[in-house]
Scaffold this motif. Sequence first.
Motif, PDB file in Angstrom:
ATOM      1  N   GLY A 108      11.755  -2.856   3.751  1.00 33.43           N
ATOM      2  CA  GLY A 108      10.640  -3.469   4.453  1.00 33.43           C
ATOM      3  C   GLY A 108      11.096  -4.749   5.119  1.00 33.43           C
ATOM      4  O   GLY A 108      12.049  -4.753   5.890  1.00 33.43           O
ATOM      5  N   SER A 109      10.412  -5.851   4.845  1.00 33.72           N
ATOM      6  CA  SER A 109      10.817  -7.143   5.394  1.00 33.72           C
ATOM      7  C   SER A 109      11.738  -7.914   4.460  1.00 33.72           C
ATOM      8  O   SER A 109      12.127  -9.036   4.774  1.00 33.72           O
ATOM      9  CB  SER A 109       9.569  -7.993   5.686  1.00 33.72           C
ATOM     10  N   LEU A 110      12.092  -7.328   3.318  1.00 29.59           N
ATOM     11  CA  LEU A 110      12.942  -7.997   2.331  1.00 29.59           C
ATOM     12  C   LEU A 110      14.397  -7.596   2.516  1.00 29.59           C
ATOM     13  O   LEU A 110      14.709  -6.410   2.700  1.00 29.59           O
ATOM     14  CB  LEU A 110      12.497  -7.647   0.904  1.00 29.59           C
ATOM     15  N   GLY A 111      15.296  -8.574   2.453  1.00 30.48           N
ATOM     16  CA  GLY A 111      16.711  -8.270   2.376  1.00 30.48           C
ATOM     17  C   GLY A 111      17.030  -7.650   1.023  1.00 30.48           C
ATOM     18  O   GLY A 111      16.228  -7.688   0.087  1.00 30.48           O
ATOM     19  N   ILE A 112      18.221  -7.080   0.894  1.00 33.97           N
ATOM     20  CA  ILE A 112      18.577  -6.388  -0.340  1.00 33.97           C
ATOM     21  C   ILE A 112      18.601  -7.360  -1.522  1.00 33.97           C
ATOM     22  O   ILE A 112      18.127  -7.038  -2.617  1.00 33.97           O
ATOM     23  CB  ILE A 112      19.932  -5.682  -0.174  1.00 33.97           C
ATOM     24  N   ASP A 113      19.141  -8.561  -1.329  1.00 35.70           N
ATOM     25  CA  ASP A 113      19.157  -9.538  -2.422  1.00 35.70           C
ATOM     26  C   ASP A 113      17.744  -9.985  -2.772  1.00 35.70           C
ATOM     27  O   ASP A 113      17.438 -10.232  -3.948  1.00 35.70           O
ATOM     28  CB  ASP A 113      20.015 -10.744  -2.029  1.00 35.70           C
ATOM     29  N   GLN A 114      16.867 -10.104  -1.786  1.00 31.11           N
ATOM     30  CA  GLN A 114      15.482 -10.454  -2.076  1.00 31.11           C
ATOM     31  C   GLN A 114      14.788  -9.342  -2.858  1.00 31.11           C
ATOM     32  O   GLN A 114      14.032  -9.598  -3.796  1.00 31.11           O
ATOM     33  CB  GLN A 114      14.736 -10.725  -0.771  1.00 31.11           C
ATOM     34  N   PHE A 115      15.043  -8.098  -2.474  1.00 31.17           N
ATOM     35  CA  PHE A 115      14.455  -6.971  -3.192  1.00 31.17           C
ATOM     36  C   PHE A 115      14.953  -6.926  -4.634  1.00 31.17           C
ATOM     37  O   PHE A 115      14.180  -6.641  -5.564  1.00 31.17           O
ATOM     38  CB  PHE A 115      14.787  -5.668  -2.476  1.00 31.17           C
ATOM     39  N   ALA A 116      16.246  -7.218  -4.835  1.00 36.81           N
ATOM     40  CA  ALA A 116      16.784  -7.237  -6.197  1.00 36.81           C
ATOM     41  C   ALA A 116      16.133  -8.345  -7.026  1.00 36.81           C
ATOM     42  O   ALA A 116      15.855  -8.155  -8.216  1.00 36.81           O
ATOM     43  CB  ALA A 116      18.302  -7.426  -6.149  1.00 36.81           C
ATOM     44  N   SER A 117      15.858  -9.490  -6.428  1.00 40.96           N
ATOM     45  CA  SER A 117      15.186 -10.569  -7.150  1.00 40.96           C
ATOM     46  C   SER A 117      13.805 -10.136  -7.604  1.00 40.96           C
ATOM     47  O   SER A 117      13.401 -10.375  -8.750  1.00 40.96           O
ATOM     48  CB  SER A 117      15.076 -11.808  -6.252  1.00 40.96           C
ATOM     49  N   VAL A 118      13.066  -9.463  -6.715  1.00 37.96           N
ATOM     50  CA  VAL A 118      11.732  -8.987  -7.068  1.00 37.96           C
ATOM     51  C   VAL A 118      11.815  -7.920  -8.155  1.00 37.96           C
ATOM     52  O   VAL A 118      11.024  -7.914  -9.114  1.00 37.96           O
ATOM     53  CB  VAL A 118      11.020  -8.433  -5.818  1.00 37.96           C
ATOM     54  N   ALA A 119      12.780  -6.999  -8.032  1.00 39.58           N
ATOM     55  CA  ALA A 119      12.890  -5.893  -8.987  1.00 39.58           C
ATOM     56  C   ALA A 119      13.158  -6.391 -10.398  1.00 39.58           C
ATOM     57  O   ALA A 119      12.475  -5.993 -11.361  1.00 39.58           O
ATOM     58  CB  ALA A 119      14.005  -4.939  -8.531  1.00 39.58           C
ATOM     59  N   PHE A 120      14.145  -7.272 -10.569  1.00 42.45           N
ATOM     60  CA  PHE A 120      14.476  -7.756 -11.911  1.00 42.45           C
ATOM     61  C   PHE A 120      13.395  -8.693 -12.451  1.00 42.45           C
ATOM     62  O   PHE A 120      13.155  -8.727 -13.658  1.00 42.45           O
ATOM     63  CB  PHE A 120      15.834  -8.456 -11.892  1.00 42.45           C
TER      64      PHE A 120
END
Length: 336
Positions: A108-120
């Motif tokens: 979406g609008s999240l970078g991969i590192d941002q998505f990983a931060s949200v996931a964990f």
Amino acid sequence: MIVTDEQIDQDTTPESTTVGTDSLHADETASPQYGPQYGVGPFSIREVALVGIWVVAFIVSFFSVTTLRFDSVWTSGLLWILTIAVPTAAVFLIVLRRLSPDGIRRVGSLGIDQFASVAFTVSAVLWIQLVWETVAIVVDGGPWVRSWVMWVELVLMLAGVALTVFGPVIPPFEEDFQGRREVPAHRSARPIRPVVARPAPVARPATADDAVAPGAHAASAAFADAAESDTIAIDRSAGAFEPATADSDEPWTPASTRGTYEPVQGTGSQPAVSHQAFWALAPVERDVVDAQGATLFRIGPSAWALVIEDRGDSFVVRHEDGTVGYLHDVSGITRG
């Protein structure tokens, strides 16, 4: 040549500047002021640690979470989605980013590192909720219903939060975030536009023209709508319009009004934008990329390329198969 707005995706803009197929890993390109980044194979130290945390958490997830009966997160309804599946997807994207130059660059609008931060973070909060429920049951005089899996998973997810959310400020993991290229933000992550009240419609008084030519206003409205969408039917054979000269950047204008219209010029730091198509010849082979920076095709000195929009510092180029992409390196281009 008239180009309509429908032929160009106006909602997408170049997300990154691509200088070659070997440098599509935008996150891996270091600034000259930083030294080389060392790791294990193609992975940084932070990424290796994150993969190791996930491997242990994935294996532990198959053990029973409760002490009353066998019940892992995979057999507890939809509990597996947020506790282990979403962090698994995040780690998969981090690995894919290093191994595949054409892989997924964002969620979406999240970078991969941002998505990983949200996931964990979401997974850690859910394990904290399980710990809270377990302690609350014991305080109320009930039995201890959770196993050691709960504590191990909580510690591992908190470690994942430390490597993703707080990684940019924790040595030596901060090295993974230093020297990254600055690229424009995704359109969903940009500042919002102000919202104003819609103006009330103003009734137009009837005039004598309405009785004489009832269809005149409708024709004018249709012509205005066509002008707004840059789609105007031109009868060049009638001589009503004259083309611009070969070395002119002016668009088609009426012959009777030539000289009364000026070409659009850039103001301030914004480059001029021209919708007049032209042929371009690159001195060397260069990549034409999509909005995410992935290479679509290449142009070079062996053939002319069709440019359908000049944005000043970049061109919108159409391939012979209809594919439209962005050329960011426009130096030395020969116009035809």
